[in-house]
Design a protein around this motif. Structure first.
Motif, PDB file in Angstrom:
ATOM      1  N   ASP A  11       0.792  -1.165  -0.043  1.00  0.00           N
ATOM      2  CA  ASP A  11       0.234  -0.042  -0.007  1.00  0.00           C
ATOM      3  C   ASP A  11       0.875   1.277  -0.085  1.00  0.00           C
ATOM      4  O   ASP A  11       0.292   2.230  -0.535  1.00  0.00           O
ATOM      5  CB  ASP A  11      -0.977   0.079   1.255  1.00  0.00           C
ATOM      6  N   GLU A  12       2.053   1.118   0.497  1.00  0.00           N
ATOM      7  CA  GLU A  12       2.990   2.339   0.676  1.00  0.00           C
ATOM      8  C   GLU A  12       3.708   2.596  -0.432  1.00  0.00           C
ATOM      9  O   GLU A  12       3.913   3.588  -0.884  1.00  0.00           O
ATOM     10  CB  GLU A  12       4.007   2.165   1.839  1.00  0.00           C
ATOM     11  N   ILE A  13       4.129   1.468  -1.408  1.00  0.00           N
ATOM     12  CA  ILE A  13       5.107   1.802  -2.615  1.00  0.00           C
ATOM     13  C   ILE A  13       4.373   2.303  -3.703  1.00  0.00           C
ATOM     14  O   ILE A  13       2.955   2.132  -3.866  1.00  0.00           O
ATOM     15  CB  ILE A  13       5.723   0.329  -2.598  1.00  0.00           C
ATOM     16  N   VAL A  14       5.168   2.889  -4.737  1.00  0.00           N
ATOM     17  CA  VAL A  14       4.657   3.296  -5.995  1.00  0.00           C
ATOM     18  C   VAL A  14       4.662   1.948  -6.688  1.00  0.00           C
ATOM     19  O   VAL A  14       5.520   1.206  -6.929  1.00  0.00           O
ATOM     20  CB  VAL A  14       5.320   4.237  -6.672  1.00  0.00           C
ATOM     21  N   VAL A  15       3.416   1.723  -7.507  1.00  0.00           N
ATOM     22  CA  VAL A  15       3.364   0.461  -8.310  1.00  0.00           C
ATOM     23  C   VAL A  15       2.960   0.877  -9.739  1.00  0.00           C
ATOM     24  O   VAL A  15       2.028   1.597 -10.102  1.00  0.00           O
ATOM     25  CB  VAL A  15       2.323  -0.438  -7.744  1.00  0.00           C
ATOM     26  N   VAL A  16       3.955   0.513 -11.022  1.00  0.00           N
ATOM     27  CA  VAL A  16       3.420   1.051 -12.111  1.00  0.00           C
ATOM     28  C   VAL A  16       3.621  -0.272 -12.875  1.00  0.00           C
ATOM     29  O   VAL A  16       4.758  -1.007 -12.841  1.00  0.00           O
ATOM     30  CB  VAL A  16       4.888   2.080 -12.531  1.00  0.00           C
ATOM     31  N   ASP A  17       2.532  -0.483 -13.735  1.00  0.00           N
ATOM     32  CA  ASP A  17       2.511  -1.396 -14.706  1.00  0.00           C
ATOM     33  C   ASP A  17       2.762  -0.787 -16.096  1.00  0.00           C
ATOM     34  O   ASP A  17       2.138   0.267 -16.768  1.00  0.00           O
ATOM     35  CB  ASP A  17       1.106  -2.036 -14.701  1.00  0.00           C
ATOM     36  N   GLY A  18       3.789  -1.377 -16.614  1.00  0.00           N
ATOM     37  CA  GLY A  18       4.336  -0.569 -17.992  1.00  0.00           C
ATOM     38  C   GLY A  18       3.468  -0.974 -19.225  1.00  0.00           C
ATOM     39  O   GLY A  18       3.800  -0.511 -20.521  1.00  0.00           O
ATOM     40  N   ASP A 308      14.069  -2.478  -0.628  1.00  0.00           N
ATOM     41  CA  ASP A 308      14.513  -1.367  -1.545  1.00  0.00           C
ATOM     42  C   ASP A 308      14.554  -1.936  -2.846  1.00  0.00           C
ATOM     43  O   ASP A 308      14.226  -1.056  -3.772  1.00  0.00           O
ATOM     44  CB  ASP A 308      16.032  -0.879  -1.232  1.00  0.00           C
ATOM     45  N   ARG A 309      15.019  -3.198  -3.277  1.00  0.00           N
ATOM     46  CA  ARG A 309      14.795  -3.680  -4.494  1.00  0.00           C
ATOM     47  C   ARG A 309      13.399  -3.839  -5.141  1.00  0.00           C
ATOM     48  O   ARG A 309      13.279  -3.624  -6.229  1.00  0.00           O
ATOM     49  CB  ARG A 309      15.465  -4.977  -4.701  1.00  0.00           C
ATOM     50  N   VAL A 310      12.408  -4.104  -4.077  1.00  0.00           N
ATOM     51  CA  VAL A 310      11.364  -4.413  -4.522  1.00  0.00           C
ATOM     52  C   VAL A 310      10.683  -3.274  -4.873  1.00  0.00           C
ATOM     53  O   VAL A 310       9.829  -3.004  -5.803  1.00  0.00           O
ATOM     54  CB  VAL A 310      10.415  -5.394  -3.351  1.00  0.00           C
ATOM     55  N   ARG A 311      11.016  -2.075  -4.313  1.00  0.00           N
ATOM     56  CA  ARG A 311      10.427  -0.630  -4.553  1.00  0.00           C
ATOM     57  C   ARG A 311      10.666  -0.414  -5.988  1.00  0.00           C
ATOM     58  O   ARG A 311       9.978   0.205  -6.855  1.00  0.00           O
ATOM     59  CB  ARG A 311      11.047   0.321  -3.579  1.00  0.00           C
ATOM     60  N   LYS A 312      12.110  -0.663  -6.541  1.00  0.00           N
ATOM     61  CA  LYS A 312      12.390  -0.258  -7.592  1.00  0.00           C
ATOM     62  C   LYS A 312      11.730  -1.044  -8.736  1.00  0.00           C
ATOM     63  O   LYS A 312      11.293  -0.667  -9.708  1.00  0.00           O
ATOM     64  CB  LYS A 312      14.157  -0.530  -7.741  1.00  0.00           C
ATOM     65  N   ILE A 313      11.655  -2.239  -8.568  1.00  0.00           N
ATOM     66  CA  ILE A 313      11.007  -3.361  -9.458  1.00  0.00           C
ATOM     67  C   ILE A 313       9.602  -2.959  -9.821  1.00  0.00           C
ATOM     68  O   ILE A 313       9.124  -3.057 -10.870  1.00  0.00           O
ATOM     69  CB  ILE A 313      11.112  -4.971  -9.050  1.00  0.00           C
ATOM     70  N   MET A 314       8.852  -2.846  -8.703  1.00  0.00           N
ATOM     71  CA  MET A 314       7.433  -2.390  -8.662  1.00  0.00           C
ATOM     72  C   MET A 314       7.263  -1.100  -9.210  1.00  0.00           C
ATOM     73  O   MET A 314       6.088  -0.829  -9.588  1.00  0.00           O
ATOM     74  CB  MET A 314       6.932  -2.530  -7.138  1.00  0.00           C
ATOM     75  N   GLY A 315       7.871  -0.246  -9.281  1.00  0.00           N
ATOM     76  CA  GLY A 315       7.376   0.935  -9.847  1.00  0.00           C
ATOM     77  C   GLY A 315       8.718   2.152  -9.829  1.00  0.00           C
ATOM     78  O   GLY A 315       8.566   2.876 -10.836  1.00  0.00           O
ATOM     79  N   GLU A 316       9.522   2.230  -8.874  1.00  0.00           N
ATOM     80  CA  GLU A 316      10.433   3.451  -8.647  1.00  0.00           C
ATOM     81  C   GLU A 316      11.407   3.429 -10.100  1.00  0.00           C
ATOM     82  O   GLU A 316      11.675   4.660 -10.542  1.00  0.00           O
ATOM     83  CB  GLU A 316      11.009   3.191  -7.505  1.00  0.00           C
ATOM     84  N   ASN A 317      11.725   2.375 -10.650  1.00  0.00           N
ATOM     85  CA  ASN A 317      12.550   2.326 -11.995  1.00  0.00           C
ATOM     86  C   ASN A 317      11.735   2.961 -12.971  1.00  0.00           C
ATOM     87  O   ASN A 317      12.350   3.486 -13.877  1.00  0.00           O
ATOM     88  CB  ASN A 317      13.124   0.820 -12.183  1.00  0.00           C
ATOM     89  N   TRP A 318      10.308   2.738 -12.973  1.00  0.00           N
ATOM     90  CA  TRP A 318       9.528   3.212 -14.075  1.00  0.00           C
ATOM     91  C   TRP A 318       9.566   4.722 -14.007  1.00  0.00           C
ATOM     92  O   TRP A 318       9.765   5.466 -14.816  1.00  0.00           O
ATOM     93  CB  TRP A 318       8.365   2.708 -14.156  1.00  0.00           C
ATOM     94  N   LEU A 319       9.430   5.274 -12.886  1.00  0.00           N
ATOM     95  CA  LEU A 319       9.380   6.649 -12.511  1.00  0.00           C
ATOM     96  C   LEU A 319      10.670   7.426 -12.871  1.00  0.00           C
ATOM     97  O   LEU A 319      10.565   8.373 -13.754  1.00  0.00           O
ATOM     98  CB  LEU A 319       9.099   7.021 -11.054  1.00  0.00           C
TER      99      LEU A 319
END
Length: 329
Positions: A11-18, A308-319
């Motif tokens: 619920d806290e993290i950014v989730v982006v589906d490409g 930290d890695r899950v944050r990146k994979i789930m959305g931060e890398n897309w941002l």
């Protein structure tokens, strides 16, 4: 991590589906919210030309307006972060083919002004830009080089998921901005024309590119028997090649679509020769619907990936990627 803590983390993290190419309706938006989706690149054009694509955008804008408590349009990365704060899902409009540009470079800026943020250059077959992954690859055309330059200028992300290997390589070399495979899987886990070889994955990463990983079961080794862990394996395989800063999610959700839709997708121009057969379309067990997105966060954590890695994979890398390409304006 305990289940309650995992839920709170999701619920806290950014989730982006490409990449989502689901049926546009309010039910889809409700499921996006159920899954805690912060933003998604949603397809509004595949085989359509300019006018039909504009008509699609009009229809989608109306749907978004009618469900504005659930979703909001996205033009910038700040819009995605705002969507997170507001408890809505940001809708990025995208193409899966440059066909709607027709032979007019000026249309690119027009579509950017209409909110198009991501464009896949070819969908499976030849167009004026280059070649798709289902036929002999003639590479990037001279007009295609002009298209890339204009997309770079206006801040539109180049997507190469369905693009042929030669054309992809030449686009990667031609583009002055980062490019992506928004939704693919590794050839090393299943030999399929839509999957990318280790060499292709390394090449795009070495040139600053990005890879979104799909869960489309025809491209997974276990097919319709695949589970969410098989999807996670695909993510891990690609991450081991491109690094944890250059990988993300691009599910290719087709939720709500019928057989006629898949017939349209799998025939050249939507009606001509058959390019491939998908067979039964069943998403991996554990993430059958967009509403089950929290299960992916749980699975990645369970498989030993750090927060930290899950944050990146789930959305931060897309941002990061979208910010690099779109800019801050």
């Amino acid at each position: 991590m305990a289940l309650n803590n995992t839920t709170a983390f999701h619920d806290e993290i950014v989730v982006v589906d490409g990449l989502i190419i689901a049926k546009w309706d309010r039910e889809l938006f409700v499921d996006m919210r159920k899954g805690g989706l912060t933003a998604a690149n949603c397809t509004v054009s595949v085989w359509e030309g300019f006018q039909s694509t504009v008509n699609n955008i009009i229809d989608v804008n109306q749907l978004i307006a009618e469900s504005s408590e659930l979703v909001r349009p996205v033009r910038t990365v700040d819009d995605i972060r705002a969507a997170k704060e507001e408890g809505r899902t940001g809708i990025i409009l995208g193409f899966q083919n440059a066909h709607a540009f027709e032979d007019q470079l000026g249309y690119i800026e027009i579509f950017k002004q209409l909110g198009i943020g991501v464009v896949q250059l070819c969908y499976n077959t030849q167009n004026l830009v280059g070649t798709g992954c289902y036929e002999r690859d003639g590479g990037l055309s001279g007009f295609g080089r002009e298209v890339i330059a204009e997309m770079n200028r206006v801040g539109m992300l180049c997507d190469l998921s369905h693009v042929g290997a030669v054309t992809s390589r030449e686009i990667i070399e031609e583009s002055s901005k980062r490019v992506c495979y928004s939704h693919c899987l590794p050839y090393g886990l299943k030999a399929h024309p839509r999957n990318k070889t280790d060499e292709e994955l390394k090449f795009i990463a070495d040139h600053g590119g990005f890879v979104g990983v799909t869960m489309f079961t025809p491209f997974l080794a276990k097919g319709t028997q695949a589970t969410i862990d098989d999807y996670a394996e695909g993510i891990e395989y690609i991450m081991n090649i491109v690094g944890e800063d250059s990988v993300g999610i691009g599910t290719d959700f087709t939720q709500g679509q019928d057989q006629a839709f898949f017939e349209w997708l799998t025939h050249d121009k939507g009606y001509a020769r058959e390019l491939t057969q998908f067979g039964e379309i069943v998403n991996p067990e554990g993430i059958r619907t967009i509403g089950e997105f929290p299960n992916l966060t749980e699975t990645l954590l369970r498989r030993g990936h750090s927060e930290d890695r899950v944050r990146k994979i789930m959305g931060e890398n897309w941002l990061q990627l979208l910010g690099d390409v779109w800019g801050t304006a």
